[in-house]
Design a protein around this motif. Sequence first.
Motif, PDB file in Angstrom:
ATOM      1  N   GLN A  55       0.228  -7.376   5.172  1.00 22.54           N
ATOM      2  CA  GLN A  55      -0.788  -6.361   5.001  1.00 22.54           C
ATOM      3  C   GLN A  55      -0.334  -5.288   5.691  1.00 22.54           C
ATOM      4  OE1 GLN A  55      -4.226  -8.645   5.467  1.00 22.54           O
ATOM      5  NE2 GLN A  55      -4.445  -8.920   3.175  1.00 22.54           N
ATOM      6  N   THR A  56      -0.141  -5.481   7.017  1.00 23.42           N
ATOM      7  CA  THR A  56       0.081  -4.413   8.100  1.00 23.42           C
ATOM      8  C   THR A  56       1.467  -3.678   7.622  1.00 23.42           C
ATOM      9  OG1 THR A  56      -0.840  -5.720   9.859  1.00 23.42           O
ATOM     10  CG2 THR A  56       0.437  -3.778  10.417  1.00 23.42           C
ATOM     11  N   GLN A  57       2.325  -4.372   7.233  1.00 20.97           N
ATOM     12  CA  GLN A  57       3.500  -3.760   6.702  1.00 20.97           C
ATOM     13  C   GLN A  57       3.301  -2.651   5.583  1.00 20.97           C
ATOM     14  OE1 GLN A  57       6.629  -6.415   5.548  1.00 20.97           O
ATOM     15  NE2 GLN A  57       8.122  -4.766   5.490  1.00 20.97           N
ATOM     16  N   ALA A  58       2.465  -3.357   4.579  1.00 15.52           N
ATOM     17  CA  ALA A  58       2.279  -2.675   3.265  1.00 15.52           C
ATOM     18  C   ALA A  58       1.473  -1.225   3.702  1.00 15.52           C
ATOM     19  CB  ALA A  58       1.260  -3.426   2.443  1.00 15.52           C
ATOM     20  N   LEU A  64       3.682   5.584   5.714  1.00 14.32           N
ATOM     21  CA  LEU A  64       5.017   6.561   5.949  1.00 14.32           C
ATOM     22  C   LEU A  64       5.187   7.079   4.783  1.00 14.32           C
ATOM     23  CD1 LEU A  64       6.947   3.823   8.134  1.00 14.32           C
ATOM     24  CD2 LEU A  64       6.210   6.177   8.893  1.00 14.32           C
ATOM     25  N   GLN A  65       4.993   6.535   3.592  1.00 12.50           N
ATOM     26  CA  GLN A  65       5.389   7.245   2.185  1.00 12.50           C
ATOM     27  C   GLN A  65       4.732   8.443   2.010  1.00 12.50           C
ATOM     28  OE1 GLN A  65       8.051   6.199   0.087  1.00 12.50           O
ATOM     29  NE2 GLN A  65       7.562   8.047  -1.328  1.00 12.50           N
ATOM     30  N   ALA A  66       3.330   8.532   2.244  1.00 11.98           N
ATOM     31  CA  ALA A  66       2.428   9.534   2.225  1.00 11.98           C
ATOM     32  C   ALA A  66       2.734  10.601   3.142  1.00 11.98           C
ATOM     33  CB  ALA A  66       1.031   9.135   2.136  1.00 11.98           C
ATOM     34  N   GLN A  67       3.284  10.102   4.451  1.00 12.50           N
ATOM     35  CA  GLN A  67       3.751  11.462   5.345  1.00 12.50           C
ATOM     36  C   GLN A  67       5.010  11.859   4.758  1.00 12.50           C
ATOM     37  OE1 GLN A  67       4.325   9.370   9.215  1.00 12.50           O
ATOM     38  NE2 GLN A  67       4.733  11.629  10.139  1.00 12.50           N
ATOM     39  N   LEU A  68       5.888  11.193   4.134  1.00 15.77           N
ATOM     40  CA  LEU A  68       7.252  11.603   3.672  1.00 15.77           C
ATOM     41  C   LEU A  68       6.866  12.609   2.579  1.00 15.77           C
ATOM     42  CD1 LEU A  68      10.288  11.863   3.731  1.00 15.77           C
ATOM     43  CD2 LEU A  68      10.317   9.956   2.124  1.00 15.77           C
TER      44      LEU A  68
END
Length: 86
Positions: A55-58, A64-68
């Motif tokens: 869950q933490t990884q997800a 990170l995807q949103a930041q990118l």
Amino acid sequence: MASRGRHGGASAREDEPRLDEREEQQAPAPQGPVLPPLPPVDYEVFMQGLVQAMQTQAHTQAALQAQLEAQIYLDGSYERCTTGKS
């Protein structure tokens, strides 16, 4: 003259120990101290930790995807604002 696959005509069973016996004879003795057996594993606790880690990884991957995506959007906006200006 028929060949038996070995030079000298003797079969492997007559003049050599079987492969299994040779492997047992050549097995190296354990080196260093012998460790005690591991304690029993509590699989419920293990699975809870595994689920928490996943869950933490997800969540981290989503952040990170949103930041990118935001960075790509901002970079594109900046390029559109500065293009054509001298």
